[in-house]
Enzyme design. Structure first.
Site, PDB file in Angstrom:
ATOM      1  N   TYR A 140       0.822  -1.212   0.000  1.00 49.47           N
ATOM      2  CA  TYR A 140       0.000   0.000   0.000  1.00 49.47           C
ATOM      3  C   TYR A 140       0.858   1.265   0.000  1.00 49.47           C
ATOM      4  CZ  TYR A 140      -4.068  -2.947   1.025  1.00 49.47           C
ATOM      5  OH  TYR A 140      -5.062  -3.898   0.977  1.00 49.47           O
ATOM      6  N   LYS A 190       3.551 -15.361   1.800  1.00 53.62           N
ATOM      7  CA  LYS A 190       3.484 -16.082   0.522  1.00 53.62           C
ATOM      8  C   LYS A 190       4.928 -16.386   0.115  1.00 53.62           C
ATOM      9  CE  LYS A 190       1.082 -17.619  -3.002  1.00 53.62           C
ATOM     10  NZ  LYS A 190       0.268 -18.841  -2.888  1.00 53.62           N
ATOM     11  N   ASP A 222      -2.943 -18.076   0.978  1.00 58.16           N
ATOM     12  CA  ASP A 222      -4.090 -18.715   0.321  1.00 58.16           C
ATOM     13  C   ASP A 222      -4.659 -19.816   1.215  1.00 58.16           C
ATOM     14  OD1 ASP A 222      -1.632 -19.865  -0.129  1.00 58.16           O
ATOM     15  OD2 ASP A 222      -2.065 -20.565  -2.153  1.00 58.16           O
ATOM     16  N   ASP A 246      -5.290  -6.955   5.597  1.00 59.84           N
ATOM     17  CA  ASP A 246      -6.505  -6.241   5.234  1.00 59.84           C
ATOM     18  C   ASP A 246      -7.602  -7.249   4.899  1.00 59.84           C
ATOM     19  OD1 ASP A 246      -8.301  -4.363   4.439  1.00 59.84           O
ATOM     20  OD2 ASP A 246      -7.165  -3.594   2.742  1.00 59.84           O
ATOM     21  N   ASP A 250     -10.768  -8.786   7.628  1.00 60.77           N
ATOM     22  CA  ASP A 250     -12.169  -8.631   7.224  1.00 60.77           C
ATOM     23  C   ASP A 250     -12.872  -9.980   7.134  1.00 60.77           C
ATOM     24  OD1 ASP A 250     -12.412  -5.942   7.171  1.00 60.77           O
ATOM     25  OD2 ASP A 250     -12.670  -5.735   5.009  1.00 60.77           O
TER      26      ASP A 250
END
Ligand code: NAD
Length: 355
Positions: A140, A190, A222, A246, A250
């Site tokens: 980000y 990852k 994943d 993020d 959620d």
């Protein structure tokens, strides 16, 4: 203990007022003195000062031991200049306070199991996950970032970068949080594909040497997204970067099914931590005494635990919330058959009587 209070907009003022009643009661019970001072943020600050984050608010926050925030935004400010939108106040205060760690517990209270989107046999195993998300680095914010055109077609580019110091400090927050819970951290990355994740994993492993009492595991993002819905009971603290955090925070919050129940904390190195419910300003029910104050009350509990090391006081609030749910009190957002309907203030009354 000095707390800067930022009620904000919409239901923000209602839920914060109730959470402060609980804070005061806990202070009285345990002989703690909390000093509170209010400041403006978001739409109300735009109305009063022309900006979503006045300098005075930043100064008051910096001068406090912790910050309690309600929520910002609403339709009234939807059409204004994007540079001064209410949400800019939120991003601004996080930046000013150097809040690099976001702690989001997703806990399913047994009494609200019906609201959970998962199968009953999965729910029965429990859901109490704390996602620790890195908040100020990663893709980000990484440079270079741009969009352009090459060989006649458009493209966009962002960069995921993590420096060692950024990884070490977020890992420390996760290990410390795990010590206050059941002592397990799962680092999500990852590393099978991304170089930045390989470095992330190596640094987390190295930092773990200082926390031998905490159990550390690793998982690819994943798989983590899948495991969260297959068997969330396997997780205690999940630590991860900005982008993965993020999404996973959620996801974890959504499966509990109760947005009005979830608190959060954003922590910096030495600066005051900021505590707030994860939901927004709910303009559709603002000013009607309908909002669920429990996420904000639980944010106060997180404040006591993480900023003030007052575990007993924090537990006391959480137990009072559990008891209130057991007694059947329900605001509209968590209403079930047979529940006792209450408004925002009456829900806080019930928590207070259970303290
Ligand atoms: P929202 O979280 O405000 O509301 C979503 C839905 O959940 C609404 O139906 C609302 O009534 C309900 N809800 C939320 N909190 C509740 C509570 N405590 N009790 C009962 N019901 C509750 O999200 P939204 O509608 O997408 O956004 C509304 C405004 O809030 C927008 O201006 C948005 O930008 C802002 N917002 C602010 C924050 C923040 O301050 N951290 C976060 C998200 C959205």
């Amino acid at each position: 203990m000095k707390i800067c209070v930022l009620p904000g907009d919409g239901i923000g003022t209602e839920i914060v007022a109730q959470a402060l009643r609980v804070l005061e009661a806990v202070g009285g019970k345990f002989g703690r003195a909390f000093e509170t001072e209010e400041a403006l943020i978001g739409g109300c600050a735009i109305d009063a000062e022309g900006v979503p984050l006045p300098a005075e608010t930043v100064a008051k926050c910096q001068d406090s031991d912790a910050v309690l925030l309600g929520a910002v935004g609403g339709p009234k400010w939807d059409a204004i200049d994007p540079a001064i939108r209410p949400e800019k106040g939120l991003l601004g205060i996080r930046k000013e306070l150097g809040l690099f760690a976001n702690l989001r517990p997703a806990r399913l209270f047994r009494e609200l199991a019906d609201a959970c989107y998962l199968r009953p046999d999965i729910v029965a195993r429990g859901l109490d996950v704390m996602v620790v998300r890195e908040l100020t680095g990663g893709i980000y914010f990484g440079e270079p970032r741009f969009d352009g055109e090459k060989d006649g077609e458009r493209f966009g580019c962002n960069t995921m970068t993590y420096y060692e110091h950024e990884i070490r400090r977020i890992a420390r927050v996760a290990f410390e949080a795990a010590r206050k819970r059941s002592g397990r951290v799962c680092s999500v990355d990852k590393a099978n594909v991304l170089d930045v994740s390989r470095v992330w994993r190596e640094i987390v492993i190295d930092e773990h040497k200082n926390y031998a009492d905490v159990e550390l595991s690793h998982m690819y993002v994943d798989n983590a997204a899948m495991q969260l819905v297959r068997d969330p009971s396997q997780f205690d603290v999940v630590v991860t970067g900005n982008l993965f955090g993020d999404i996973l925070s959620d996801e974890a919050a959504a499966i509990t099914g109760s947005i009005g129940m979830l608190p959060s904390a954003s922590l910096g190195e030495a600066n005051p931590g900021l505590y707030e419910p994860i939901h927004g300003s709910a303009p559709d029910i603002a000013g009607q005494d309908k909002a669920n104050p429990l996420a904000t009350i639980l944010s106060v509990s997180m404040m006591l635990r993480h900023s003030f090391d007052m575990a007993e006081e924090a537990d006391c609030i959480e137990n009072a919330v559990v008891r209130t749910l057991e007694q059947g009190y329900r605001t509209g957002d968590i209403m079930q058959e047979g529940g006792k309907p209450v408004g925002c203030a009456a829900m806080a009354d019930a928590v207070l009587s259970n303290l």
